[in-house]
Design a protein around this motif. Structure first.
Motif, mmCIF file in Angstrom:
data_model
loop_
_atom_site.group_PDB
_atom_site.id
_atom_site.type_symbol
_atom_site.label_atom_id
_atom_site.label_comp_id
_atom_site.label_asym_id
_atom_site.label_seq_id
_atom_site.Cartn_x
_atom_site.Cartn_y
_atom_site.Cartn_z
ATOM 1 N N LYS A 248 34.664 27.383 3.477
ATOM 2 C CA LYS A 248 34.898 26.075 4.118
ATOM 3 C C LYS A 248 34.830 26.171 5.651
ATOM 4 N N ASP A 249 34.988 27.367 6.232
ATOM 5 C CA ASP A 249 34.920 27.501 7.702
ATOM 6 C C ASP A 249 33.491 27.571 8.219
ATOM 7 N N PHE A 250 32.505 27.546 7.325
ATOM 8 C CA PHE A 250 31.096 27.692 7.738
ATOM 9 C C PHE A 250 30.292 26.458 7.336
ATOM 10 N N LYS A 251 28.992 26.454 7.710
ATOM 11 C CA LYS A 251 28.146 25.277 7.419
ATOM 12 C C LYS A 251 27.626 25.381 5.979
ATOM 13 N N ILE A 252 27.876 24.345 5.187
ATOM 14 C CA ILE A 252 27.448 24.351 3.778
ATOM 15 C C ILE A 252 26.349 23.294 3.581
ATOM 16 N N HIS A 253 25.162 23.744 3.138
ATOM 17 C CA HIS A 253 24.029 22.841 2.906
ATOM 18 C C HIS A 253 23.767 22.766 1.398
ATOM 19 N N LYS A 254 23.505 21.562 0.899
ATOM 20 C CA LYS A 254 23.244 21.391 -0.539
ATOM 21 C C LYS A 254 21.756 21.610 -0.803
ATOM 22 N N ILE A 255 21.430 22.361 -1.857
ATOM 23 C CA ILE A 255 20.043 22.666 -2.229
ATOM 24 C C ILE A 255 19.847 22.255 -3.688
ATOM 25 N N LEU A 256 18.726 21.603 -4.003
ATOM 26 C CA LEU A 256 18.480 21.205 -5.401
ATOM 27 C C LEU A 256 17.551 22.217 -6.054
ATOM 28 N N ALA A 257 17.965 22.728 -7.208
ATOM 29 C CA ALA A 257 17.176 23.788 -7.869
ATOM 30 C C ALA A 257 16.969 23.468 -9.341
ATOM 31 N N ALA A 258 15.818 23.957 -9.854
ATOM 32 C CA ALA A 258 15.533 23.754 -11.292
ATOM 33 C C ALA A 258 16.119 24.922 -12.051
ATOM 34 N N ARG A 259 16.769 24.652 -13.205
ATOM 35 C CA ARG A 259 17.334 25.730 -14.040
ATOM 36 C C ARG A 259 16.337 25.976 -15.160
ATOM 37 N N THR A 260 15.650 27.131 -15.136
ATOM 38 C CA THR A 260 14.628 27.353 -16.181
ATOM 39 C C THR A 260 15.016 28.508 -17.077
ATOM 40 N N ILE A 261 15.796 29.463 -16.545
ATOM 41 C CA ILE A 261 16.129 30.651 -17.368
ATOM 42 C C ILE A 261 17.419 30.370 -18.130
ATOM 43 N N ASN A 262 17.354 29.624 -19.199
ATOM 44 C CA ASN A 262 18.540 29.434 -20.060
ATOM 45 C C ASN A 262 18.025 29.343 -21.485
ATOM 46 N N SER A 263 18.513 30.243 -22.349
ATOM 47 C CA SER A 263 17.974 30.275 -23.718
ATOM 48 C C SER A 263 18.217 28.921 -24.386
ATOM 49 N N ASN A 264 19.214 28.135 -23.891
ATOM 50 C CA ASN A 264 19.460 26.809 -24.484
ATOM 51 C C ASN A 264 18.681 25.764 -23.673
ATOM 52 N N ILE A 265 17.576 25.278 -24.277
ATOM 53 C CA ILE A 265 16.670 24.372 -23.545
ATOM 54 C C ILE A 265 17.427 23.143 -23.010
ATOM 55 N N LYS A 266 18.525 22.698 -23.698
ATOM 56 C CA LYS A 266 19.276 21.501 -23.248
ATOM 57 C C LYS A 266 19.931 21.783 -21.895
#
Ligand SMILES: C[S@@+](CC[C@H](N)C(=O)[O-])C[C@H]1O[C@@H](n2cnc3c(N)ncnc32)[C@H](O)[C@@H]1O
Length: 279
Positions: A248-266
């Motif tokens: 919390k004392d530093f700069k936090i930037h939000k990044i949007l990422a795709a989740r592809t490596i999950n054996s559960n496709i859902k």
């Protein structure tokens, strides 16, 4: 005998690695420090951010480390003997079939270059291209269902080797960077195993070493120590209250990422991560 005319390609990751950052570079670029002379990546993996800088017209000294011995051996062999690795991979490409895959997976013997070619071969032909070790440090991923997997690109191995010349490459725990990064000339990028968002999504065991809450807290102390020295520090992690509270004392930037490596496709889809900077 190697073909003389190997088409060179820009250096980029040559291994598929869980948590690889290639797809996030566009979102990261605006947050990279404008000027620095020395680059440190203590959680190397596939090295996407290093290879981004290797493609820029920059004079950089770099130190690349990871706790995974097998991985670091691969980088070192490509750095010192790219043509030997290319010849060994050409043979794996020629021989590839299911029985051959399991024979190579079980065979831990050989020269450093044979071990390096083995890791690249398994990485390109195993299920989901996922490097995973069991608690004994054995690679135990089943074969993947690829028709004609391209096991290697000789031009890429050569350009990666060129990018790694003069680069220090070592097997080290992340704290090792405290011995090297000391001022605003230095840029340290941390990409640790992420803090799990739930008990089922905790893929932190790239190797026989896990990475738990205590490790995340130790890493935060190293981050703060470096920031206190004026070093440019950047860190990626999961977007959750534990990590946001820790930094919390530093700069936090939000990044949007795709989740592809999950054996559960859902469970695949877009999720947010954080990118934390000391500047
Ligand atoms: C998320 S991956 C890095 C992915 C990388 N940025 C990429 O683009 O491919 C995390 C890496 O940290 C390494 N690692 C895990 N624990 C470590 C530790 N205590 N010290 C150093 N490296 C560690 C793992 O072997 C793995 O390669």
């Amino acid at each position: 005998m190697l073909a003389e005319t190997i088409e060179t390609v820009p250096p980029r990751p040559f291994l598929k690695w869980a948590g690889g950052k290639s797809k996030l570079l566009q979102q990261y670029k605006p947050h990279f420090p404008k000027t620095f002379k020395n680059y440190y990546e203590p959680f190397l993996g596939g090295g996407a951010v290093f290879f981004y800088f290797a493609r820029q017209p920059l004079q950089l000294s770099a130190r690349l480390t990871d706790i995974n011995q097998e991985l670091i051996n691969v980088y070192r062999c490509i750095q010192s003997a790219p043509d030997t690795v290319i010849v060994l991979l050409a043979n794996h490409q020629k021989e590839h079939r299911s029985e051959y895959y399991y024979k190579v997976r079980e065979n831990l013997e050989g020269t450093d270059c044979e071990k390096a070619a083995r890791i690249i071969y398994l990485n390109k032909t195993c299920f989901n291209g996922l490097y995973r070790e069991n608690s004994k440090g054995e690679f135990n991923v089943p074969i993947g269902r690829y028709k004609n997997p391209q096991i290697f690109n000789p031009g890429l191995i050569r350009s990666v080797s060129t990018a790694l010349q003069k680069v220090q490459i070592d097997v080290k725990p992340f704290e090792d960077v405290l011995h090297y990064a000391t001022s605003s000339d230095d840029f340290v990028y941390f990409d640790p195993p992420y803090h799990p968002l739930s008990y089922t999504s905790n893929f932190t065991s790239y190797s026989r070493y896990s990475f738990n809450e205590e490790d995340q807290i130790r890493l935060r102390h190293v981050f703060a120590e470096l920031a206190g020295r004026g070093v440019n520090v950047m860190l990626s992690n999961s977007d959750c209250s534990f990590i946001r509270e820790l930094y919390k004392d530093f700069k936090i930037h939000k990044i949007l990422a795709a989740r592809t490596i999950n054996s559960n496709i859902k469970k695949r889809g877009i999720i947010s991560e954080v990118l934390i900077t000391s500047y």
